[in-house]
Structure formats: structure tokens, C-alpha cells
Write a protein that holds these residues in place. Structure first.
Motif, mmCIF file in Angstrom:
data_model
loop_
_atom_site.group_PDB
_atom_site.id
_atom_site.type_symbol
_atom_site.label_atom_id
_atom_site.label_comp_id
_atom_site.label_asym_id
_atom_site.label_seq_id
_atom_site.Cartn_x
_atom_site.Cartn_y
_atom_site.Cartn_z
ATOM 1 N N ASP A 43 0.876 -1.176 0.000
ATOM 2 C CA ASP A 43 0.000 0.000 0.000
ATOM 3 C C ASP A 43 0.913 1.226 0.000
ATOM 4 O OD1 ASP A 43 -1.999 1.862 0.255
ATOM 5 O OD2 ASP A 43 -2.640 1.217 2.253
ATOM 6 N N MET A 44 1.234 1.710 -1.214
ATOM 7 C CA MET A 44 2.166 2.832 -1.358
ATOM 8 C C MET A 44 1.875 3.583 -2.652
ATOM 9 S SD MET A 44 5.571 0.732 -2.604
ATOM 10 C CE MET A 44 6.348 2.038 -3.554
ATOM 11 N N GLU A 45 2.304 4.820 -2.682
ATOM 12 C CA GLU A 45 2.146 5.638 -3.883
ATOM 13 C C GLU A 45 3.321 5.403 -4.831
ATOM 14 O OE1 GLU A 45 -0.683 7.652 -4.375
ATOM 15 O OE2 GLU A 45 -1.258 6.524 -2.577
ATOM 16 N N THR A 60 0.515 10.643 -9.337
ATOM 17 C CA THR A 60 0.801 9.424 -8.584
ATOM 18 C C THR A 60 -0.438 8.542 -8.535
ATOM 19 O OG1 THR A 60 0.213 10.399 -6.448
ATOM 20 C CG2 THR A 60 2.527 10.524 -7.097
ATOM 21 N N ARG A 61 -0.193 7.255 -8.298
ATOM 22 C CA ARG A 61 -1.262 6.284 -8.069
ATOM 23 C C ARG A 61 -0.815 5.388 -6.922
ATOM 24 N NH1 ARG A 61 -2.592 3.522 -13.625
ATOM 25 N NH2 ARG A 61 -0.359 3.681 -13.880
ATOM 26 N N ASN A 62 -1.694 4.502 -6.492
ATOM 27 C CA ASN A 62 -1.404 3.619 -5.367
ATOM 28 C C ASN A 62 -1.210 2.194 -5.879
ATOM 29 O OD1 ASN A 62 -2.450 1.630 -3.179
ATOM 30 N ND2 ASN A 62 -1.850 3.474 -2.068
ATOM 31 N N GLU A 66 -4.124 -0.047 -7.649
ATOM 32 C CA GLU A 66 -3.940 -0.432 -9.050
ATOM 33 C C GLU A 66 -3.871 -1.950 -9.200
ATOM 34 O OE1 GLU A 66 -3.941 1.582 -11.909
ATOM 35 O OE2 GLU A 66 -4.789 2.894 -10.392
ATOM 36 N N ASP A 77 -3.128 -6.036 1.560
ATOM 37 C CA ASP A 77 -1.894 -5.297 1.750
ATOM 38 C C ASP A 77 -0.838 -6.334 2.142
ATOM 39 O OD1 ASP A 77 0.252 -3.762 2.737
ATOM 40 O OD2 ASP A 77 -1.089 -2.277 3.635
ATOM 41 N N ASN A 100 8.485 -0.574 -7.879
ATOM 42 C CA ASN A 100 7.613 -0.483 -6.709
ATOM 43 C C ASN A 100 7.894 -1.531 -5.632
ATOM 44 O OD1 ASN A 100 6.297 1.618 -8.065
ATOM 45 N ND2 ASN A 100 4.913 0.186 -9.065
#
Length: 128
Positions: A43-45, A60-62, A66, A77, A100
Motif C-alpha cells: 500500500d504505497m504511492e 501518482t497512483r497507489n 492499481e 496489503d 515499486n
């Protein structure tokens, strides 16, 4: 009892997430072999890329949000997943793995792995 295979996703899309074909075919193979896929992602941008042009948008997206597109909402998560609940773990390809799940895309040989990805891999390696 069904075997459980962890599938670590890194977003949705070849330029900044999991490569969709690889992820979907992985999920299909798990299902066809009678196992249960346990999808997860951090769970991160992350920096967004326009998938039509391949150019960064500045937005940005997560990663978790996504990745839920591929998992059809059935995703956790990664920090909530423990090795004792899994029989195996798979990492579908795509640039998101280098961007990521670690910072190899930016740091190369000096890269560091995402802390929760590293934790899960250490737990899996220690499992008997």
C-alpha cells in the motif's frame, strides 16, 4: 486442502506495475492447477506513467489500488500476509517489480527491496 500461492503484484501495467498478461496467466495457471491465489501488493504511492505514450505524467497512483484491478478486488496489503498462510509465492513481471517492489529502476546495483517484500521472502525462505 487447497494449496495457497501468494501472488505479489506491483501495480497494473507494464510501464509502472505488473505486466497484465503475466499476472493474469499466473492467476489462471494457479486456478487450473487446483490452488488458491492469494493476491497482495504494498500500500504505497508511485509515479504514474501514461501507458499510451510511456511518458511519466507527474501524477501518482497507489500500488495496492492499481493491483486490485488485476485481482478483481480480492487483494491484501502485503504487510498483512504471513508465510505460514502460503505454500508458495510468485512475482509476475513488469517494470513495477523494479520500481515499486524495490528501487532497482532508480538505484541499479545499489537497490534496496521494499521492507514488506523482504520480510515475506525471508519468512518464506525460513518456512519448513
Amino acid at each position: 486442502m487447497k494449496k495457497k500461492v501468494g501472488v505479489v503484484l506491483s501495480g497494473c501495467g507494464v510501464y509502472d506495475g505488473s505486466e497484465i498478461h503475466e499476472a493474469v496467466l499466473t492467476l489462471l495457471a494457479i486456478d487450473r492447477n487446483g490452488a488458491e491465489a492469494v493476491c497482495m501488493a504494498p500500500d504505497m504511492e508511485f509515479a504514474e506513467v501514461n501507458h499510451l505514450t510511456g511518458v511519466a505524467t507527474g501524477g501518482t497512483r497507489n500500488v495496492l489500488v492499481e493491483s486490485a484491478r488485476i485481482a478483481r478486488g480480492k487483494i491484501s496489503d502485503i504487510k498483512e500476509v504471513r508465510a505460514e498462510g502460503l505454500d508458495a509465492v510468485v512475482f509476475p513481471g513488469g517494470y513495477g517489480a523494479a520500481k515499486n517492489l524495490c528501487n532497482f529502476a532508480e538505484k541499479g546495483a545499489e537497490a534496496a527491496i521494499h521492507p514488506e517484500v523482504g520480510r515475506l521472502l525471508r519468512e518464506m525462505a525460513a518456512a519448513k
